[in-house]
Write a protein that holds these residues in place. Structure first.
Motif, short mmCIF file in Angstrom:
data_model
loop_
_atom_site.label_atom_id
_atom_site.label_comp_id
_atom_site.label_asym_id
_atom_site.label_seq_id
_atom_site.Cartn_x
_atom_site.Cartn_y
_atom_site.Cartn_z
N LYS A 59 -12.64 -5.49 0.74
CA LYS A 59 -12.06 -4.50 1.66
C LYS A 59 -10.52 -4.57 1.67
CE LYS A 59 -14.26 -6.35 5.17
NZ LYS A 59 -14.86 -7.51 4.47
N THR A 60 -9.99 -5.77 1.82
CA THR A 60 -8.53 -5.90 1.85
C THR A 60 -7.93 -5.52 0.50
OG1 THR A 60 -8.56 -7.56 3.61
CG2 THR A 60 -6.60 -7.51 2.24
N THR A 61 -8.61 -5.91 -0.58
CA THR A 61 -8.14 -5.51 -1.92
C THR A 61 -8.11 -3.98 -2.01
OG1 THR A 61 -9.12 -7.51 -2.84
CG2 THR A 61 -8.55 -5.77 -4.40
N PHE A 101 -1.35 -5.08 8.60
CA PHE A 101 -1.85 -6.19 7.80
C PHE A 101 -2.81 -7.05 8.62
CE2 PHE A 101 1.90 -4.81 5.66
CZ PHE A 101 1.58 -4.94 4.32
N GLN A 102 -3.72 -7.73 7.91
CA GLN A 102 -4.69 -8.60 8.57
C GLN A 102 -3.92 -9.63 9.42
OE1 GLN A 102 -7.70 -9.69 5.79
NE2 GLN A 102 -8.86 -10.91 7.25
N ILE A 103 -2.83 -10.16 8.84
CA ILE A 103 -1.92 -11.02 9.60
C ILE A 103 -0.68 -10.18 9.89
CG2 ILE A 103 -0.67 -13.22 9.56
CD1 ILE A 103 -3.50 -13.77 8.70
N LEU A 192 -5.93 0.32 9.13
CA LEU A 192 -5.84 -0.86 9.99
C LEU A 192 -6.74 -1.95 9.44
CD1 LEU A 192 -6.23 0.93 13.48
CD2 LEU A 192 -4.09 0.23 12.41
N ASP A 193 -6.16 -3.14 9.19
CA ASP A 193 -6.96 -4.25 8.69
C ASP A 193 -7.29 -5.21 9.83
OD1 ASP A 193 -8.29 -6.09 7.14
OD2 ASP A 193 -6.73 -6.24 5.60
N GLU A 194 -8.51 -5.16 10.29
CA GLU A 194 -9.03 -6.00 11.38
C GLU A 194 -8.16 -5.97 12.64
OE1 GLU A 194 -10.73 -9.70 10.45
OE2 GLU A 194 -11.22 -9.16 8.38
N PRO A 195 -8.02 -4.78 13.25
CA PRO A 195 -7.19 -4.68 14.46
C PRO A 195 -7.72 -5.50 15.62
CG PRO A 195 -8.41 -2.64 14.08
CD PRO A 195 -8.58 -3.48 12.85
MG LIG Z 1 -10.04 -8.87 4.39
#
Ligand SMILES: [Mg+2]
Ligand SMILES: Nc1ncnc2c1ncn2[C@@H]1O[C@H](COP(=O)(O)OP(=O)(O)O)[C@@H](O)[C@H]1O
Length: 276
Positions: A59-61, A101-103, A192-195
């Protein structure tokens, strides 16, 4: 803000024939690992589309590919029908696609307000010759920028911390600040990555509400990666499921939740408990 809404709506109206975002047969390897393995999907305008899947699904990729941070081995990425696969992240950003970003990546030693003011929204002040030739215009541009930042702060209920160093914010407030940075750019599509990750329940409710209002009032389309299934089920439609780099399923949240292949992918993965 009403003006910018109107203009972004009319812009999107021109490309009604295409989905806002289309990923076609996208592939990306890291050495021998197929992180994204010939994956295709579409994101329709005005939707809050969920992207879920077990840990390591790609997913992040996929986000990094869509936003130009890494280049695909093959396949195409179309924004409003136009190929953006060759563009740099900043060029993609200027076309109205923003991400978090996730972070969170806030500038810790700058204030919350300064973090928002940093976001380039195609402002005239960036071009040095404008500063020389049209100083008045640059000043009014800056004033508009400040006004907008203050509106965004108010909207996200961060006004009371506007002069704090960003580093001093709570995890949830940093997520809101990231969302604020995307709003400063008048985006048409926000990724949005893991809000919800690491956010307390109260703040989570406000993040959910913010996403819904932004979608409804400003016509912003969202694609979001999330492990919090309650959030996905209440917020997203449709939901796309990735597993081992591929699209495993897609549809209404209820149907996806009851899909046998999806259940098996989650049960087989290490995220079985976190996703439940
Ligand atoms: Mg991820
Ligand atoms: N820069 C990288 N180099 C090598 N492997 C990577 C890199 N980024 C991701 N991967 C691998 O690709 C796979 C998919 O990762 P990722 O896209 O982060 O999954 P997800 O976000 O769905 O958890 C994982 O096996 C991960 O270890």
């Amino acid at each position: 803000m009403a003006d910018s809404t109107a203009s972004s709506l009319s812009e999107t109206a021109t490309g009604q024939a295409h989905p806002l975002l289309e990923v076609r047969d996208l592939a990306k390897r890291f050495g021998g690992l197929k992180a994204v393995d010939h994956c295709s999907f579409q994101v329709e305008r005005g939707t809050i589309t969920g992207l879920i899947g077990p840990n390591g699904a790609g997913k992040t990729t996929m986000f990094n590919l869509i936003t130009g941070f890494i280049k695909p081995d093959s396949g195409r990425i179309l924004l409003d029908g136009q190929d953006i696969g060759h563009l740099r992240p900043d060029e993609i950003f200027m076309r109205g696609m923003c991400r978090t970003f996730q972070i969170p990546r806030e500038h810790g030693t700058m204030s919350v307000l300064e973090n928002l003011m940093l976001v380039p929204a195609g402002q005239t002040g960036e071009l040095w010759w404008n500063a020389l030739l049209r100083p008045g215009q640059v000043r009014s541009e800056e004033a508009r920028h400040l006004h907008k930042a203050q509106e965004v702060l108010e909207y996200l209920q961060l006004t009371h911390v506007q002069h704090e160093y960003a580093a001093n914010l709570s995890g949830g407030q940093k997520k809101l600040l990231e969302m604020g940075r995307t709003l400063m750019a008048d985006p048409q599509l926000v990724l949005l990555d893991e809000p919800a990750a690491g956010v307390n329940r109260t703040l989570l409710q406000s993040i959910i509400k913010n996403i819904q209002t932004m979608a409804r009032d400003r016509g912003i389309t969202f694609l979001l990666i999330e492990h919090d299934m309650n959030m996905v089920m209440s917020l997203c439609n449709p939901v796309i499921v990735m597993s081992e780099g591929r699209k495993l399923a897609e549809g209404e949240p209820e149907a996806v939740r009851n899909n046998q292949a999806v259940l098996e992918a989650y049960l087989g993965g290490q995220y079985a408990t976190a996703a439940g």
